[in-house]
Design an enzyme around this catalytic site. Structure first.
Site, PDB file in Angstrom:
ATOM      1  N   ARG A   2       0.960  -1.322  -0.495  1.00 15.09           N
ATOM      2  CA  ARG A   2      -0.166   0.350  -0.157  1.00 15.09           C
ATOM      3  C   ARG A   2       0.688   1.134   0.292  1.00 15.09           C
ATOM      4  O   ARG A   2       1.151   1.568   1.315  1.00 15.09           O
ATOM      5  CB  ARG A   2      -1.402  -0.150   1.046  1.00 15.09           C
ATOM      6  CG  ARG A   2      -2.005  -0.850   1.411  1.00 15.09           C
ATOM      7  CD  ARG A   2      -3.290  -0.599   2.115  1.00 15.09           C
ATOM      8  NE  ARG A   2      -2.997  -1.372   3.192  1.00 15.09           N
ATOM      9  CZ  ARG A   2      -2.540  -2.143   4.308  1.00 15.09           C
ATOM     10  NH1 ARG A   2      -3.296  -0.966   5.195  1.00 15.09           N
ATOM     11  NH2 ARG A   2      -2.578  -3.546   4.916  1.00 15.09           N
ATOM     12  N   ARG A   6      -1.539   7.086   3.189  1.00 15.46           N
ATOM     13  CA  ARG A   6      -1.987   8.110   3.534  1.00 15.46           C
ATOM     14  C   ARG A   6      -0.979   9.132   3.954  1.00 15.46           C
ATOM     15  O   ARG A   6      -0.756  10.107   3.895  1.00 15.46           O
ATOM     16  CB  ARG A   6      -3.295   8.073   4.969  1.00 15.46           C
ATOM     17  CG  ARG A   6      -4.738   7.682   4.902  1.00 15.46           C
ATOM     18  CD  ARG A   6      -5.148   7.057   6.240  1.00 15.46           C
ATOM     19  NE  ARG A   6      -3.889   6.229   6.270  1.00 15.46           N
ATOM     20  CZ  ARG A   6      -4.795   5.088   7.528  1.00 15.46           C
ATOM     21  NH1 ARG A   6      -5.963   5.449   8.613  1.00 15.46           N
ATOM     22  NH2 ARG A   6      -4.332   3.832   7.299  1.00 15.46           N
ATOM     23  N   ARG A  15      -9.133  12.156  -1.182  1.00 14.03           N
ATOM     24  CA  ARG A  15      -9.350  11.533  -0.379  1.00 14.03           C
ATOM     25  C   ARG A  15     -10.360  11.723   0.831  1.00 14.03           C
ATOM     26  O   ARG A  15     -11.427  11.609   0.902  1.00 14.03           O
ATOM     27  CB  ARG A  15      -8.501  10.511   0.523  1.00 14.03           C
ATOM     28  CG  ARG A  15      -8.481   8.817   0.335  1.00 14.03           C
ATOM     29  CD  ARG A  15      -9.376   7.511  -0.048  1.00 14.03           C
ATOM     30  NE  ARG A  15      -9.364   7.516   1.464  1.00 14.03           N
ATOM     31  CZ  ARG A  15     -10.483   7.349   2.202  1.00 14.03           C
ATOM     32  NH1 ARG A  15     -11.706   8.231   2.311  1.00 14.03           N
ATOM     33  NH2 ARG A  15     -10.697   6.960   3.211  1.00 14.03           N
ATOM     34  N   ASP A  51      -7.934  -2.414  -4.278  1.00 13.68           N
ATOM     35  CA  ASP A  51      -8.371  -2.738  -2.656  1.00 13.68           C
ATOM     36  C   ASP A  51      -8.217  -4.464  -3.082  1.00 13.68           C
ATOM     37  O   ASP A  51      -9.291  -4.862  -3.688  1.00 13.68           O
ATOM     38  CB  ASP A  51      -9.202  -2.401  -1.569  1.00 13.68           C
ATOM     39  CG  ASP A  51      -9.038  -2.985  -0.404  1.00 13.68           C
ATOM     40  OD1 ASP A  51      -8.077  -2.462   0.286  1.00 13.68           O
ATOM     41  OD2 ASP A  51      -8.961  -3.992   0.558  1.00 13.68           O
ATOM     42  N   TYR A 128     -10.857 -12.445   5.471  1.00  9.16           N
ATOM     43  CA  TYR A 128     -11.928 -10.457   5.886  1.00  9.16           C
ATOM     44  C   TYR A 128     -14.237 -10.908   6.054  1.00  9.16           C
ATOM     45  O   TYR A 128     -14.525 -11.155   6.599  1.00  9.16           O
ATOM     46  CB  TYR A 128     -12.058  -9.783   4.837  1.00  9.16           C
ATOM     47  CG  TYR A 128     -10.454  -8.779   5.213  1.00  9.16           C
ATOM     48  CD1 TYR A 128     -10.531  -8.525   6.473  1.00  9.16           C
ATOM     49  CD2 TYR A 128      -9.984  -9.026   4.580  1.00  9.16           C
ATOM     50  CE1 TYR A 128      -9.375  -7.529   7.397  1.00  9.16           C
ATOM     51  CE2 TYR A 128      -8.086  -8.570   4.783  1.00  9.16           C
ATOM     52  CZ  TYR A 128      -8.236  -7.648   6.061  1.00  9.16           C
ATOM     53  OH  TYR A 128      -6.524  -7.634   6.265  1.00  9.16           O
TER      54      TYR A 128
HETATM   55  O1  CP3 Z   1      -0.480   2.192  -2.872  1.00 11.61           O
HETATM   56  C1  CP3 Z   1      -1.468   1.587  -2.911  1.00 11.61           C
HETATM   57  O2  CP3 Z   1      -2.487   1.843  -2.258  1.00 11.61           O
HETATM   58  C2  CP3 Z   1      -1.632   0.055  -3.535  1.00 11.61           C
HETATM   59  C3  CP3 Z   1      -3.981  -0.072  -3.484  1.00 11.61           C
HETATM   60  C4  CP3 Z   1      -3.825  -0.784  -2.228  1.00 11.61           C
HETATM   61  C5  CP3 Z   1      -4.591  -0.689  -1.732  1.00 11.61           C
HETATM   62  N1  CP3 Z   1      -4.650  -1.951  -0.194  1.00 11.61           N
HETATM   63  C6  CP3 Z   1      -5.343   0.333  -1.654  1.00 11.61           C
HETATM   64  C7  CP3 Z   1      -5.566   0.570   0.806  1.00 11.61           C
HETATM   65  C8  CP3 Z   1      -3.229  -2.382  -1.811  1.00 11.61           C
HETATM   66  C9  CP3 Z   1      -1.864  -3.045  -3.083  1.00 11.61           C
HETATM   67  C10 CP3 Z   1      -4.039  -2.888  -0.965  1.00 11.61           C
HETATM   68  C11 CP3 Z   1      -3.970  -4.270  -0.584  1.00 11.61           C
HETATM   69  C12 CP3 Z   1      -4.631  -4.487   0.783  1.00 11.61           C
HETATM   70  N2  CP3 Z   1      -5.743  -4.255   1.325  1.00 11.61           N
HETATM   71  C13 CP3 Z   1      -4.334  -5.711   1.355  1.00 11.61           C
HETATM   72  C14 CP3 Z   1      -2.928  -6.285   1.283  1.00 11.61           C
HETATM   73  C15 CP3 Z   1      -1.878  -5.692   1.529  1.00 11.61           C
HETATM   74  C16 CP3 Z   1      -1.605  -5.390   3.144  1.00 11.61           C
HETATM   75  O3  CP3 Z   1      -1.062  -4.613   3.466  1.00 11.61           O
HETATM   76  O4  CP3 Z   1      -0.985  -6.583   3.381  1.00 11.61           O
HETATM   77  C17 CP3 Z   1      -4.870  -6.051   2.742  1.00 11.61           C
HETATM   78  C18 CP3 Z   1      -4.655  -6.523   3.721  1.00 11.61           C
HETATM   79  C19 CP3 Z   1      -5.745  -4.612   2.538  1.00 11.61           C
HETATM   80  C20 CP3 Z   1      -7.052  -4.874   3.606  1.00 11.61           C
HETATM   81  C21 CP3 Z   1      -7.066  -3.633   4.102  1.00 11.61           C
HETATM   82  N3  CP3 Z   1      -6.934  -2.425   2.920  1.00 11.61           N
HETATM   83  C22 CP3 Z   1      -6.321  -3.282   5.268  1.00 11.61           C
HETATM   84  C23 CP3 Z   1      -6.200  -3.856   6.242  1.00 11.61           C
HETATM   85  C24 CP3 Z   1      -6.822  -1.946   4.920  1.00 11.61           C
HETATM   86  C25 CP3 Z   1      -6.487  -0.298   6.154  1.00 11.61           C
HETATM   87  C26 CP3 Z   1      -7.487   0.103   7.437  1.00 11.61           C
HETATM   88  C27 CP3 Z   1      -6.725   1.256   7.530  1.00 11.61           C
HETATM   89  O5  CP3 Z   1      -7.488   2.543   7.344  1.00 11.61           O
HETATM   90  O6  CP3 Z   1      -5.855   1.163   8.810  1.00 11.61           O
HETATM   91  C28 CP3 Z   1      -7.229  -0.932   3.839  1.00 11.61           C
HETATM   92  C29 CP3 Z   1      -7.114   0.018   3.473  1.00 11.61           C
HETATM   93  C30 CP3 Z   1      -6.644   1.016   2.380  1.00 11.61           C
HETATM   94  N4  CP3 Z   1      -6.723   0.304   1.641  1.00 11.61           N
HETATM   95  C31 CP3 Z   1      -6.174   1.960   2.088  1.00 11.61           C
HETATM   96  C32 CP3 Z   1      -4.628   2.536   0.675  1.00 11.61           C
HETATM   97  C33 CP3 Z   1      -4.766   3.233   0.503  1.00 11.61           C
HETATM   98  C34 CP3 Z   1      -5.873   3.141   3.330  1.00 11.61           C
HETATM   99  C35 CP3 Z   1      -6.252   3.862   3.931  1.00 11.61           C
HETATM  100  C36 CP3 Z   1      -7.406   4.658   3.267  1.00 11.61           C
HETATM  101  O7  CP3 Z   1      -7.340   5.864   2.022  1.00 11.61           O
HETATM  102  O8  CP3 Z   1      -8.873   4.736   2.613  1.00 11.61           O
END
Ligand code: CP3
Length: 330
Positions: A2, A6, A15, A51, A128
């Site tokens: 990721r 943020r 966002r 995601d 999930y």
């Molecule tokens: O550059 C990038 O941001 C790439 C895109 C990307 C996202 N999620 C966007 C995202 C990728 C590759 C993912 C994969 C993902 N999502 C994984 C596998 C990789 C890893 O980190 O282990 C997992 C487990 C998820 C599930 C998920 N989505 C989680 C645990 C969270 C965090 C929640 C939080 O707010 O702490 C997300 C949200 C998420 N997905 C964000 C992003 C940029 C962060 C917040 C946002 O902008 O809403």
């Protein structure tokens, strides 16, 4: 990883107006967000902004990404009927917007930059879907896996089939590499991973007509199982020194990693020392993709990321500013 996270103000501005899934549903905006870290840091690849739960939307699952929590599923899977209700269809029908964003990114990105498409690993997404939200112990998942193995295997078959179609669609749309993020696979023992997960990951990875990266975190005990399940590149977290991880994975594979993202919150001397240590342990051997061992933490200073990219580029003979200039040129 990721990577947008943020940490970028230009991402936060977007966002503030749109949630993550609504950015994904607008391919132009999604492409813009995907390109932001490449534009700012001059990294070699763009990770498609999406995601791991996006294809679950296409399967008819009601999921929300709750800030500071993660994916939350309204009606977690608990029975065979719930599994049978999951839709398995072509991504062009269910999540066409995700494929369109890839086409736009590939169109706008200089050819020397790779476009990284991805899917969640079957264990992680099942986590999930069954737990309904992030879990430390995966108790519900394990109860279903051990208690109703036929239902578990049906769920894995559905996810493997849906994700195989999804990643094939991404490659057709222009993804150069596919990464499988089975982030939480390390919750399983080696024998359970082999019995309940490995063949499904292999099915997804085998269906990709492009190079693949297989990633998990907290899985030092699973590294050789992950490598056997597939992936041209094995992504390793920070827990093992990269040379030791590489020996376990096998020197015929490439490896990605493995700086602890939390190190980026330290002073520059510490960051530089750790980055140079990883590069030295990788020893200039072909097939090392320098990366973090997990996603960028939101509190990371973006200027530190840019500096790190420059350091790694200089140390490995690449001209990061030139790569950035090539990007700006397109
Ligand atoms: O550059 C990038 O941001 C790439 C895109 C990307 C996202 N999620 C966007 C995202 C990728 C590759 C993912 C994969 C993902 N999502 C994984 C596998 C990789 C890893 O980190 O282990 C997992 C487990 C998820 C599930 C998920 N989505 C989680 C645990 C969270 C965090 C929640 C939080 O707010 O702490 C997300 C949200 C998420 N997905 C964000 C992003 C940029 C962060 C917040 C946002 O902008 O809403």
């Amino acid at each position: 990883m990721r990577q947008a996270g943020r940490s970028l103000p230009e991402y936060r501005r977007i966002r503030a107006q749109h949630d993550l899934f609504s950015i994904c549903r607008q391919p132009e905006l999604c492409a813009e967000v995907t390109l932001q870290p490449v534009e700012r840091h001059g990294v070699d690849a763009a990770v498609i902004y999406s995601d791991i739960m996006v294809p679950a939307l296409g399967m008819g699952v009601d999921v929300e990404l709750v800030e500071g929590v993660g994916p939350v599923v309204a009606a977690p899977i608990a029975s065979r009927r719930d599994v049978e209700a999951l839709i398995v269809a072509d991504p062009e029908e269910t999540v066409a917007y995700a494929l369109e964003a890839i086409r736009l990114v590939r169109r706008d990105l200089a050819s020397e930059h790779a476009v990284v498409g991805f899917a969640g690993g079957p264990l992680t997404v099942a986590g999930y879907l069954i737990e309904g939200r992030p879990s430390r112990t995966f108790t519900r998942l394990k109860r279903l896996m051990y208690g109703s193995p036929a239902v578990w295997h049906l769920l894995m078959e559905r996810l493997a089939e849906a994700f195989s179609r999804y990643v094939a669609g991404q490659v057709r749309a222009g993804a150069d590499v596919i990464q499988l993020f089975d982030s939480w696979a390390g919750t399983l023992s080696v024998t359970d991973y082999e019995e309940f997960v490995a063949s499904y990951s292999r099915q997804i990875l085998d269906s990709v007509d492009a190079p693949t990266i297989h990633f998990a975190t907290g899985c030092t005990h699973l590294l050789s199982s992950l490598a056997r399940a597939g992936g041209d590149v094995i992504g390793v977290d920070w827990r093992l020194p990269i040379d030791e991880a590489w020996t376990v994975v096998g020197l015929d594979r490439a490896v990605q990693g493995n700086l602890d993202p939390a190190v980026l919150l330290a002073g520059w001397d510490r960051i530089e020392g750790e980055a140079r240590r990883i590069l030295a342990l990788a020893g200039g051997r072909p097939g090392h993709i320098f990366n973090l061992g997990h996603g960028v933490l939101p509190e990371t200073d973006p200027a530190v990321l840019t500096r790190l990219v420059e350091l790694v580029g200089d140390a490995s003979g690449r001209d990061a500013p030139a790569a950035r200039a090539a990007f700006e040129h397109t």
